[in-house]
Design an enzyme around this catalytic site. Structure first.
Site, PDB file in Angstrom:
ATOM      1  CB  CYS A 128      -0.926  -0.016   1.209  1.00  0.00           C
ATOM      2  SG  CYS A 128      -1.899  -1.511   1.236  1.00  0.00           S
ATOM      3  CD  GLU A 129       4.179   3.361   1.442  1.00  0.00           C
ATOM      4  OE1 GLU A 129       4.270   4.481   0.894  1.00  0.00           O
ATOM      5  OE2 GLU A 129       4.121   3.201   2.678  1.00  0.00           O
TER       6      GLU A 129
END
Ligand code: PLP
Length: 413
Positions: A341-342
């Site tokens: 989640c980046e």
């Protein structure tokens, strides 16, 4: 030597189809070629000549099996921690071919290195010099030292891997070096052995290395005039490799540039090569989870992520991405991204891939250096296994981490 190439449209590592390793070990997985590692090391060692101590920079790839291949080939090792020293010794490396670099050597790590009897400490500051002297005194030893000087040359590489400018934290400013050598000469438990430098990584232009070497020679002459004798010059590492279409220096080019800079000076040389030895000797094998076809953009979501290979996120580095099974078909342009989640979790942006489908295997090329060693557990992702291929055989040289491995270090308080 081409250690990763297609046979019958399937990408192989030496004699082993990467698809066989994926089926057996799962993905993601790092795969290294023993022949590629050994071949590159030997190529450099031969080009640099029998009087050179060619060390492998352990931080580039510290797997025990990789270190073993290099130890068997006669390599020395450049370490930056006590942990790396323990790895080198465990892998069968010789302590008396170890140089110890790093700007923050701890007392415990210095003791370990003194007890092992390493070849040389590359000292990066005056307080470090005094600490090494004191610890050597306590242990009844004499510490062999070189000062790592900062020659203030611009290596013209990525700012995060540039180390030889006066604004960087590394080394002792070269103008200050004679005074520090004088201090060292007066200390009872250190013995001056050499002058060291390392100006950066992924250097494609050899002229900064030549400039640095010339500055070291000038310093050597200054010291000799004062009666301080120098046994060796350590020119560090940093030789670049081809990730995309770069013209990387050959071992012969590199050796020639060094010889020219030394201008006939006959002195033992030490090198600390990492990336140039292992960078192109490894790939990260990953499987396509989903193709996410958007309005303007297509995403190829793979099961490897930035925590497994950080270089694209950290340096915006380019890695070639090849299908393990080459079958043509329509090509499309994708961002190849991982599940983390980046937004920085990508391996490639705007990359053309032919005929790729969910379930396909992809190889992220040139991942042998600064790949696994920089990996972590972000998003509670177990670290991936490492496999060493030798001819038509392969060995899992680090097993996949399990969630139990990960959680066993924690408790609920
Ligand atoms: C990282 C490092 C190396 C190796 O650099 P490469 O670019 O991988 O060759 C050598 N010496 C020192 C001191 C280093 O920090």
């Amino acid at each position: 030597m081409m250690c990763f190439d297609y046979r019958d449209e399937v990408l192989h590592a030496e004699g082993v189809p990467l698809s066989a390793i994926a089926a057996d070990v799962g993905t993601p997985v790092y795969v290294y070629s023993k022949a590629a590692i050994r071949g590159r090391y030997r190529h450099f060692a031969e080009a640099l000549g029998p009087d050179a101590l060619v060390c492998f920079a352990v931080k580039a790839n510290s797997n025990l099996a990789v270190l073993r291949v290099l130890a068997e080939a006669g390599a020395g090792f450049d370490i930056v921690s006590g942990g790396e020293l323990v790895r080198v010794l465990r892998a069968g490396g010789a302590a008396d071919k170890v140089v110890f670099s790093g700007v923050g050597k701890s007392a415990a790590d210095i003791r370990l290195a003194l007890e092992a009897g390493i070849f040389c400490f590359n000292v990066e500051s005056e307080p470090e010099l005094r600490r090494i002297n004191a610890l050597a005194g306590e242990l009844g030893r004499v510490a062999p030292v070189a000062l790592r000087v900062n020659p203030d040359v611009d290596p013209k590489t990525h700012p995060y891997i540039s180390t030889g400018l006066s604004e960087n934290k590394f080394g002792i400013p070269i103008e200050r070096a004679p005074a520090v050598y004088r201090q060292a000469a007066a200390l009872p438990h250190v013995r001056i052995r050499g002058i060291a430098c390392h100006i950066g990584s992924q250097l494609l232009d050899l002229s900064p290395i030549g400039d640095a070497a010339r500055r070291l020679v000038a310093l050597l002459r200054t010291l000799q005039a004062e009666g301080i004798s120098i046994h060796h010059l350590d020119l560090g590492g940093g030789v670049g490799i081809r990730y995309r279409d770069e013209e990387a220096p050959s071992p012969e080019d590199y050796a020639r540039a060094v010889r020219e800079a030394l201008d006939g000076l006959d002195i033992p040389l030490v090198f600390e090569l990492g990336r140039a030895v292992v960078g192109n000797a490894g790939v990260l094998l990953t499987q396509v989870e989903y193709l996410k076809i958007g309005e303007g953009k297509h995403f190829c979501v793979v099961d490897a992520a930035m925590n497994d290979l950080m270089r694209p996120a950290l340096y915006n580095a380019y890695h070639e991405i090849l299908p393990v099974r080459r079958r043509g078909g329509d090509s499309a342009v994708y961002d190849v991204v991982g599940p983390v989640c980046e937004t920085g979790d990508f391996f490639a942006r705007g990359r053309e891939l032919a005929g790729v489908a969910a379930g396909d295997l992809l190889a992220v090329m040139s991942a042998g250096a600064y790949g696994f060693v920089m990996s972590g557990n972000y998003n509670t992702r177990p670290r991936v296994p490492e496999v060493l291929v030798d001819g038509s055989a392969y060995t899992v040289v680090r097993r996949r981490e399990t969630l139990d491995d990960l959680l066993s270090l924690e408790n609920t308080g």
